[in-house]
Scaffold this active site. Structure first.
Site, PDB file in Angstrom:
ATOM      1  N   PRO A  21       0.818  -1.212   0.000  1.00 55.29           N
ATOM      2  CA  PRO A  21       0.000   0.000   0.000  1.00 55.29           C
ATOM      3  C   PRO A  21       0.850   1.259   0.000  1.00 55.29           C
ATOM      4  O   PRO A  21       1.584   1.522   0.947  1.00 55.29           O
ATOM      5  CB  PRO A  21      -0.806  -0.104   1.295  1.00 55.29           C
ATOM      6  CG  PRO A  21      -0.462  -1.424   1.893  1.00 55.29           C
ATOM      7  CD  PRO A  21       0.802  -1.873   1.278  1.00 55.29           C
ATOM      8  N   GLU A  22       0.764   1.991  -1.087  1.00 53.60           N
ATOM      9  CA  GLU A  22       1.342   3.329  -1.119  1.00 53.60           C
ATOM     10  C   GLU A  22       0.193   4.297  -0.862  1.00 53.60           C
ATOM     11  O   GLU A  22      -0.950   3.876  -0.653  1.00 53.60           O
ATOM     12  CB  GLU A  22       1.982   3.588  -2.488  1.00 53.60           C
ATOM     13  CG  GLU A  22       3.088   2.598  -2.818  1.00 53.60           C
ATOM     14  CD  GLU A  22       4.462   3.266  -2.951  1.00 53.60           C
ATOM     15  OE1 GLU A  22       4.535   4.482  -2.753  1.00 53.60           O
ATOM     16  OE2 GLU A  22       5.425   2.564  -3.246  1.00 53.60           O
TER      17      GLU A  22
END
Length: 277
Positions: free
Chosen positions: A2-3
């Site tokens: 997850p960015e």
DNA sequence: CTTTACGCCTGACGGC
DNA sequence: TGCCGTCAGGCGTAAA
């Protein structure tokens, strides 16, 4: 992993099931996250979620007290690098690595799944901005306080590599390892270049491409959003747009030069030898 | 103060 | 087939 775009997508995905709903129960199956899940998260039990926010890669749920004397605050969730949230029926059997869940009075259920347990699920006391994990963070990359001039001013006299500079959450939040390489390639800046030796004009380009790459990924996150609640939701929405990340030895799409891999600040870094200076 | 190294943890992967 | 070592990664913290 997850960015920022995936966290934003997650926020939009869970909001309809949580907003203005009451948290009927909170179950902790495994408290051994990066920060042990404390009993204080039970403050949120019985409260309504009146707002959902994102600060950096932290998700913040606002849960005002039902009566005076109770603590003001809410829940904070960080996905670490392998965490995910999904909305499901509380009657369905939990999956492996489903560590925490919120059972809503609507009958829906939010499950936090995190194989590597680098994530965080904790309580914050109001105001959230004062929490030690977010008090010293830099500006949002998509917000009004982030600019080329800001990067230029902050970087004067710094010898640190520009990639490490833009990945420093005290400088700007939400620029993860993948997007740092991608943005520097789009801007034509070599990742090892000392941050203090880059012109204002080049930082203005960098500001623009960081915004573009994050906004583009958020738009594509919409695809992930649609199957967010599906049992077999797949990540990886951004993979097809990567120009340098994980492409060592291949040809640059822009100039045909060779993409190389090097380690900067203990992180894999990808760049083109032809068009990044 | 700045800069670097490390640890947390599991799954994927390659070598044997 | 299975076992084992290595690597990946966000990010706080300890060490230099």
């Amino acid at each position: 992993m997850p960015e920022l775009p995936e966290v934003e997508t997650t926020l939009r995905g869970i909001e309809p099931a949580l907003l203005d709903r009451k948290i009927a129960d909170i179950k902790v199956r495994n408290p051994a996250l990066r920060i042990p899940v404390a009993r204080s998260i039970q403050h949120a039990r019985g409260r309504s979620v009146v707002g959902l926010r994102r600060r950096a890669k932290y998700l913040l749920l606002d849960t005002p007290p039902l009566e005076t004397g109770q603590p003001e605050g809410g829940l904070m969730i960080h996905l670490g690098m392998s965490g995910s949230l999904r909305i499901t029926d509380p009657a369905t059997a939990p999956r492996k690595h489903d560590h925490v869940e919120l059972v809503m009075d609507s009958g829906a259920c939010l499950r936090f799944n995190d194989p590597r347990r680098f994530g965080i699920f904790t309580w914050w006391d109001a105001p959230a901005e004062d929490h030690s994990l977010i008090a010293h963070l830099g500006p949002e990359p998509l917000g009004p306080d982030f600019s080329g001039k800001y990067l230029y001013t902050r970087s004067r006299n710094l010898r640190v590599a520009v990639k490490n500079f833009i990945m420093n959450s005290q400088v700007v939040v939400g620029v993860g390892n993948i997007y740092a390489s991608e943005a520097l390639h789009l801007a034509g800046i070599h990742p090892s270049r000392p941050a203090g030796r880059i012109s204002l004009a080049r930082y203005e380009v960098l500001d623009q491409v960081i915004r573009e790459v994050l906004e583009s990924a958020i738009r594509q996150g919409g695809t992930t959003l649609r199957d967010f609640t599906a049992p077999d939701a797949q990540p990886g929405y951004f993979a097809q747009d990567l120009r340098v990340y994980d492409r060592a030895g291949k040809a640059c799409f822009k100039c045909g030069g060779e993409i190389r891999r090097k380690v900067l600040g203990q992180r894999a870094t990808y760049f083109c030898v032809g068009c990044q200076r």
